[in-house]
Design a protein around this motif. Structure first.
Motif, short mmCIF file in Angstrom:
data_model
loop_
_atom_site.label_atom_id
_atom_site.label_comp_id
_atom_site.label_asym_id
_atom_site.label_seq_id
_atom_site.Cartn_x
_atom_site.Cartn_y
_atom_site.Cartn_z
N ASN A 75 22.67 27.07 -12.52
CA ASN A 75 21.53 27.32 -11.64
C ASN A 75 21.87 28.34 -10.57
O ASN A 75 21.07 29.23 -10.26
CB ASN A 75 21.06 26.02 -11.01
CG ASN A 75 20.05 25.28 -11.86
OD1 ASN A 75 18.85 25.38 -11.65
ND2 ASN A 75 20.55 24.56 -12.86
N LEU A 76 23.07 28.23 -10.01
CA LEU A 76 23.48 29.20 -8.99
C LEU A 76 23.72 30.57 -9.61
O LEU A 76 23.50 31.60 -8.97
CB LEU A 76 24.74 28.71 -8.28
CG LEU A 76 24.64 27.39 -7.53
CD1 LEU A 76 25.93 27.11 -6.77
CD2 LEU A 76 23.46 27.38 -6.57
N LEU A 107 30.64 19.08 -7.67
CA LEU A 107 29.52 18.76 -8.55
C LEU A 107 28.96 20.00 -9.26
O LEU A 107 27.92 19.93 -9.91
CB LEU A 107 28.40 18.08 -7.75
CG LEU A 107 28.75 16.72 -7.14
CD1 LEU A 107 27.60 16.22 -6.27
CD2 LEU A 107 29.07 15.71 -8.22
N LEU A 108 29.65 21.12 -9.14
CA LEU A 108 29.15 22.36 -9.73
C LEU A 108 28.93 22.24 -11.24
O LEU A 108 28.05 22.89 -11.80
CB LEU A 108 30.11 23.52 -9.45
CG LEU A 108 29.96 24.21 -8.09
CD1 LEU A 108 31.14 25.14 -7.83
CD2 LEU A 108 28.66 25.00 -8.04
N VAL A 123 20.53 21.69 -4.19
CA VAL A 123 20.90 22.76 -5.13
C VAL A 123 19.93 23.93 -4.99
O VAL A 123 20.33 25.10 -4.99
CB VAL A 123 20.92 22.25 -6.58
CG1 VAL A 123 21.13 23.42 -7.56
CG2 VAL A 123 22.02 21.23 -6.77
N ASN A 124 18.65 23.63 -4.85
CA ASN A 124 17.66 24.69 -4.63
C ASN A 124 17.95 25.46 -3.35
O ASN A 124 17.80 26.68 -3.29
CB ASN A 124 16.25 24.10 -4.58
CG ASN A 124 15.63 23.89 -5.95
OD1 ASN A 124 14.52 24.30 -6.23
ND2 ASN A 124 16.37 23.23 -6.85
N ARG A 127 20.97 27.58 -4.02
CA ARG A 127 20.60 28.71 -4.87
C ARG A 127 19.93 29.81 -4.05
O ARG A 127 20.18 31.01 -4.25
CB ARG A 127 19.67 28.22 -5.98
CG ARG A 127 19.47 29.21 -7.11
CD ARG A 127 18.76 28.55 -8.28
NE ARG A 127 17.45 28.03 -7.88
CZ ARG A 127 16.83 27.05 -8.51
NH1 ARG A 127 17.38 26.46 -9.56
NH2 ARG A 127 15.64 26.64 -8.11
N ALA A 128 19.09 29.42 -3.10
CA ALA A 128 18.44 30.40 -2.23
C ALA A 128 19.47 31.14 -1.39
O ALA A 128 19.32 32.33 -1.11
CB ALA A 128 17.42 29.71 -1.33
N LEU A 129 20.53 30.45 -0.99
CA LEU A 129 21.54 31.05 -0.13
C LEU A 129 22.43 32.05 -0.88
O LEU A 129 23.12 32.85 -0.25
CB LEU A 129 22.42 29.97 0.51
CG LEU A 129 21.71 29.01 1.46
CD1 LEU A 129 22.65 27.89 1.89
CD2 LEU A 129 21.17 29.75 2.67
N MET A 130 22.43 32.00 -2.20
CA MET A 130 23.27 32.89 -2.99
C MET A 130 22.91 34.35 -2.78
O MET A 130 23.73 35.24 -3.02
CB MET A 130 23.17 32.54 -4.48
CG MET A 130 23.83 31.23 -4.87
SD MET A 130 25.63 31.25 -4.68
CE MET A 130 26.10 32.38 -5.99
#
Length: 206
Positions: A75-76, A107-108, A123-124, A127-130
């Motif tokens: 997801n990331l 937990l990746l 996780v969402n 993901r936004a922070l990526m």
């Protein structure tokens, strides 16, 4: 709507369901475009930015967590690919994003469908922070969470905003909770701004 969002602070969009909070967030991220008028980022209309660039700078986390097939890492990786992250940088960025979202990097490799709703929301957020956004948009991020998980997530968002100096905009109808973390507030009813300003003053009137 005519409103200015202050930099590096947490702004809450409050008001009844159906008043326009989510619609406004979708406009800020260009999931929708306004029929008329301009939305400015750094004094420049957002329609002048490439959509991919805009969404790197202005990230949106939806009300209901959206998980892509595969593991947390997968997801990331979706966000990393869109942001042009090099393979050698992924592991470090993913670990940093998970830590900022207060989700254990161990937990990746957990399949996304095995996570709780609260874990999926973190996780969402990670993901936004990526994409290293400047603006973080959150649409009712705690609506599907129990009170304890909700408070923990909002504390994370408050800490994150301070550490990353993010401009954070949270759509919520939970005024009592918003008072605890917001700096600025905008009240929207029937598609119109009816009040805005210091959160303590604005929310104290609701």
């Amino acid at each position: 709507i005519d409103v200015t969002i202050p930099r590096h602070l947490i702004t809450v969009l409050c008001g009844p369901s159906g008043g326009g909070k989510t619609s406004l967030l979708r406009l800020l991220n260009r999931l929708d475009d306004p029929v008329q008028g301009d939305i400015l980022l750094d004094g420049r209309p957002i329609v002048e930015y490439a959509v991919t660039e805009l969404r790197h700078r202005v990230a949106l986390v939806f009300q209901t967590p959206v998980m892509f097939p595969g593991t947390v890492s997968d997801n990331l990786a979706v966000a990393a690919e869109l942001a042009g992250v090099q393979d050698g940088q992924f592991d470090q960025l993913a670990s940093e994003a998970m830590l900022l979202a207060e989700f254990k990097p161990s937990l990746l490799n957990r399949p996304g469908d095995e996570l709780s709703v609260g874990q999926k929301q973190r996780v969402n957020l990670a993901r936004a922070l990526m994409t290293s956004p400047e603006v973080l948009l959150l649409d009712e991020p705690t609506s599907a969470l129990d009170p304890e998980t909700s408070r923990a997530l909002m504390k994370t968002i408050g800490d994150l905003s301070e550490v990353r100096r993010l401009t954070t905009i949270v759509a919520t109808h939970q005024v009592s909770e918003a008072r605890k973390y917001a700096h600025h507030a905008v009240v929207i009813r029937e598609g119109r701004v009816v009040d805005s300003g210091d959160a303590e003053e604005v929310l104290g009137e609701l």
